[in-house]
Design a protein around this motif. Structure first.
Motif, PDB file in Angstrom:
ATOM      1  N   GLY A  37      82.975  65.153 -67.215  1.00 38.70           N
ATOM      2  CA  GLY A  37      82.779  66.601 -67.227  1.00 38.70           C
ATOM      3  C   GLY A  37      81.310  66.990 -67.219  1.00 38.70           C
ATOM      4  N   VAL A  38      80.507  66.292 -68.007  1.00 38.86           N
ATOM      5  CA  VAL A  38      79.070  66.574 -68.041  1.00 38.86           C
ATOM      6  C   VAL A  38      78.446  66.281 -66.675  1.00 38.86           C
ATOM      7  N   VAL A  39      78.809  65.146 -66.092  1.00 34.04           N
ATOM      8  CA  VAL A  39      78.238  64.747 -64.798  1.00 34.04           C
ATOM      9  C   VAL A  39      78.636  65.733 -63.704  1.00 34.04           C
ATOM     10  N   ILE A  40      79.897  66.137 -63.662  1.00 35.73           N
ATOM     11  CA  ILE A  40      80.311  67.057 -62.586  1.00 35.73           C
ATOM     12  C   ILE A  40      79.678  68.432 -62.773  1.00 35.73           C
ATOM     13  N   THR A  41      79.475  68.839 -64.013  1.00 31.16           N
ATOM     14  CA  THR A  41      78.805  70.118 -64.263  1.00 31.16           C
ATOM     15  C   THR A  41      77.337  70.034 -63.867  1.00 31.16           C
ATOM     16  N   HIS A  42      76.679  68.972 -64.285  1.00 29.61           N
ATOM     17  CA  HIS A  42      75.255  68.790 -63.991  1.00 29.61           C
ATOM     18  C   HIS A  42      75.000  68.671 -62.489  1.00 29.61           C
ATOM     19  N   GLY A  43      75.862  67.932 -61.806  1.00 31.87           N
ATOM     20  CA  GLY A  43      75.642  67.675 -60.382  1.00 31.87           C
ATOM     21  C   GLY A  43      76.439  68.550 -59.448  1.00 31.87           C
ATOM     22  N   SER A  44      77.204  69.517 -59.986  1.00 30.69           N
ATOM     23  CA  SER A  44      78.077  70.372 -59.167  1.00 30.69           C
ATOM     24  C   SER A  44      78.974  69.533 -58.263  1.00 30.69           C
ATOM     25  N   LEU A  45      79.701  68.616 -58.890  1.00 31.50           N
ATOM     26  CA  LEU A  45      80.529  67.661 -58.159  1.00 31.50           C
ATOM     27  C   LEU A  45      82.009  67.890 -58.418  1.00 31.50           C
ATOM     28  N   ARG A  46      82.827  67.205 -57.626  1.00 31.14           N
ATOM     29  CA  ARG A  46      84.268  67.143 -57.881  1.00 31.14           C
ATOM     30  C   ARG A  46      84.518  66.063 -58.933  1.00 31.14           C
ATOM     31  N   PRO A  47      85.661  66.135 -59.649  1.00 31.16           N
ATOM     32  CA  PRO A  47      85.954  65.123 -60.678  1.00 31.16           C
ATOM     33  C   PRO A  47      85.924  63.682 -60.169  1.00 31.16           C
ATOM     34  N   ASP A  48      86.447  63.435 -58.969  1.00 31.66           N
ATOM     35  CA  ASP A  48      86.431  62.059 -58.451  1.00 31.66           C
ATOM     36  C   ASP A  48      85.001  61.582 -58.201  1.00 31.66           C
ATOM     37  N   GLN A  49      84.120  62.494 -57.825  1.00 32.47           N
ATOM     38  CA  GLN A  49      82.717  62.130 -57.639  1.00 32.47           C
ATOM     39  C   GLN A  49      82.058  61.823 -58.986  1.00 32.47           C
ATOM     40  N   GLY A  50      82.443  62.576 -60.007  1.00 33.64           N
ATOM     41  CA  GLY A  50      81.896  62.333 -61.342  1.00 33.64           C
ATOM     42  C   GLY A  50      82.234  60.945 -61.848  1.00 33.64           C
ATOM     43  N   TRP A  51      83.468  60.512 -61.621  1.00 34.78           N
ATOM     44  CA  TRP A  51      83.902  59.171 -62.015  1.00 34.78           C
ATOM     45  C   TRP A  51      83.077  58.124 -61.274  1.00 34.78           C
ATOM     46  N   HIS A  52      82.884  58.326 -59.979  1.00 35.42           N
ATOM     47  CA  HIS A  52      82.115  57.376 -59.171  1.00 35.42           C
ATOM     48  C   HIS A  52      80.663  57.293 -59.663  1.00 35.42           C
ATOM     49  N   ILE A  53      80.061  58.441 -59.962  1.00 32.85           N
ATOM     50  CA  ILE A  53      78.676  58.469 -60.459  1.00 32.85           C
ATOM     51  C   ILE A  53      78.578  57.717 -61.783  1.00 32.85           C
ATOM     52  N   LEU A  54      79.526  57.970 -62.671  1.00 27.91           N
ATOM     53  CA  LEU A  54      79.519  57.305 -63.976  1.00 27.91           C
ATOM     54  C   LEU A  54      79.601  55.788 -63.821  1.00 27.91           C
ATOM     55  N   LYS A  55      80.495  55.315 -62.966  1.00 29.91           N
ATOM     56  CA  LYS A  55      80.617  53.871 -62.719  1.00 29.91           C
ATOM     57  C   LYS A  55      79.332  53.307 -62.119  1.00 29.91           C
ATOM     58  N   THR A  56      78.747  54.052 -61.192  1.00 27.71           N
ATOM     59  CA  THR A  56      77.516  53.603 -60.541  1.00 27.71           C
ATOM     60  C   THR A  56      76.379  53.464 -61.554  1.00 27.71           C
ATOM     61  N   ILE A  68      77.459  54.224 -71.580  1.00 26.91           N
ATOM     62  CA  ILE A  68      76.878  55.233 -70.687  1.00 26.91           C
ATOM     63  C   ILE A  68      77.538  56.581 -70.957  1.00 26.91           C
ATOM     64  N   ALA A  69      78.855  56.562 -71.091  1.00 29.36           N
ATOM     65  CA  ALA A  69      79.587  57.804 -71.353  1.00 29.36           C
ATOM     66  C   ALA A  69      79.118  58.441 -72.656  1.00 29.36           C
ATOM     67  N   GLU A  70      78.940  57.645 -73.693  1.00 25.50           N
ATOM     68  CA  GLU A  70      78.476  58.176 -74.978  1.00 25.50           C
ATOM     69  C   GLU A  70      77.090  58.802 -74.838  1.00 25.50           C
ATOM     70  N   GLN A  71      76.200  58.144 -74.103  1.00 28.35           N
ATOM     71  CA  GLN A  71      74.852  58.680 -73.895  1.00 28.35           C
ATOM     72  C   GLN A  71      74.910  60.019 -73.158  1.00 28.35           C
ATOM     73  N   ILE A  72      75.730  60.080 -72.118  1.00 31.76           N
ATOM     74  CA  ILE A  72      75.807  61.290 -71.302  1.00 31.76           C
ATOM     75  C   ILE A  72      76.456  62.431 -72.075  1.00 31.76           C
ATOM     76  N   VAL A  73      77.439  62.128 -72.906  1.00 28.12           N
ATOM     77  CA  VAL A  73      78.074  63.174 -73.716  1.00 28.12           C
ATOM     78  C   VAL A  73      77.078  63.741 -74.728  1.00 28.12           C
ATOM     79  N   GLN A  74      76.219  62.911 -75.279  1.00 28.37           N
ATOM     80  CA  GLN A  74      75.225  63.373 -76.252  1.00 28.37           C
ATOM     81  C   GLN A  74      74.046  64.100 -75.605  1.00 28.37           C
ATOM     82  N   TRP A  75      73.814  63.848 -74.348  1.00 28.38           N
ATOM     83  CA  TRP A  75      72.659  64.378 -73.627  1.00 28.38           C
ATOM     84  C   TRP A  75      72.508  65.901 -73.747  1.00 28.38           C
ATOM     85  N   PRO A  76      73.549  66.709 -73.512  1.00 31.38           N
ATOM     86  CA  PRO A  76      73.363  68.167 -73.644  1.00 31.38           C
ATOM     87  C   PRO A  76      72.989  68.600 -75.064  1.00 31.38           C
ATOM     88  N   HIS A  77      73.397  67.836 -76.051  1.00 29.16           N
ATOM     89  CA  HIS A  77      73.108  68.193 -77.445  1.00 29.16           C
ATOM     90  C   HIS A  77      71.699  67.801 -77.860  1.00 29.16           C
TER      91      HIS A  77
END
Length: 96
Positions: A37-56, A68-77
């Protein structure tokens, strides 16, 4: 057929371990979904693209996906990402 106490105790221990693993999997899945959710919001992406970015990002930083997910979830805070994660995220978003 009767089951001995030792067998019952072994079965209980096995089931308790399995429940613990399932609980951990549920928590990991929730954190990963939040990070997508954070990645798709930040990058204006579709959910499937967000999953791909996270894996990459996970692959390019050689870091477990859950970390990585934990880091990205904490990032906005906290307003901060580890440098390697930030670079990998920016590169992955640029590549699309």
């Amino acid at each position: 057929m009767t089951i001995g106490n030792d067998d019952l105790l072994k079965k209980i221990a096995s089931l308790e371990e399995e429940v613990g693993q399932l609980r951990q999997a549920v928590v990991s899945h929730a954190v990963i979904d939040q990070a997508i959710g954070v990645v798709i919001t930040h990058g204006s992406l579709r959910p499937d693209q967000g999953w791909h970015i996270l894996k990459t990002v996970s692959q390019h930083t050689n870091t477990k996906l859950r970390e990585i997910a934990e880091q990205i979830v904490q990032w906005p805070h906290c307003g901060w990402l580890p440098e390697s994660t930030r670079r990998a995220l920016e590169a992955a978003l640029a590549r699309g």
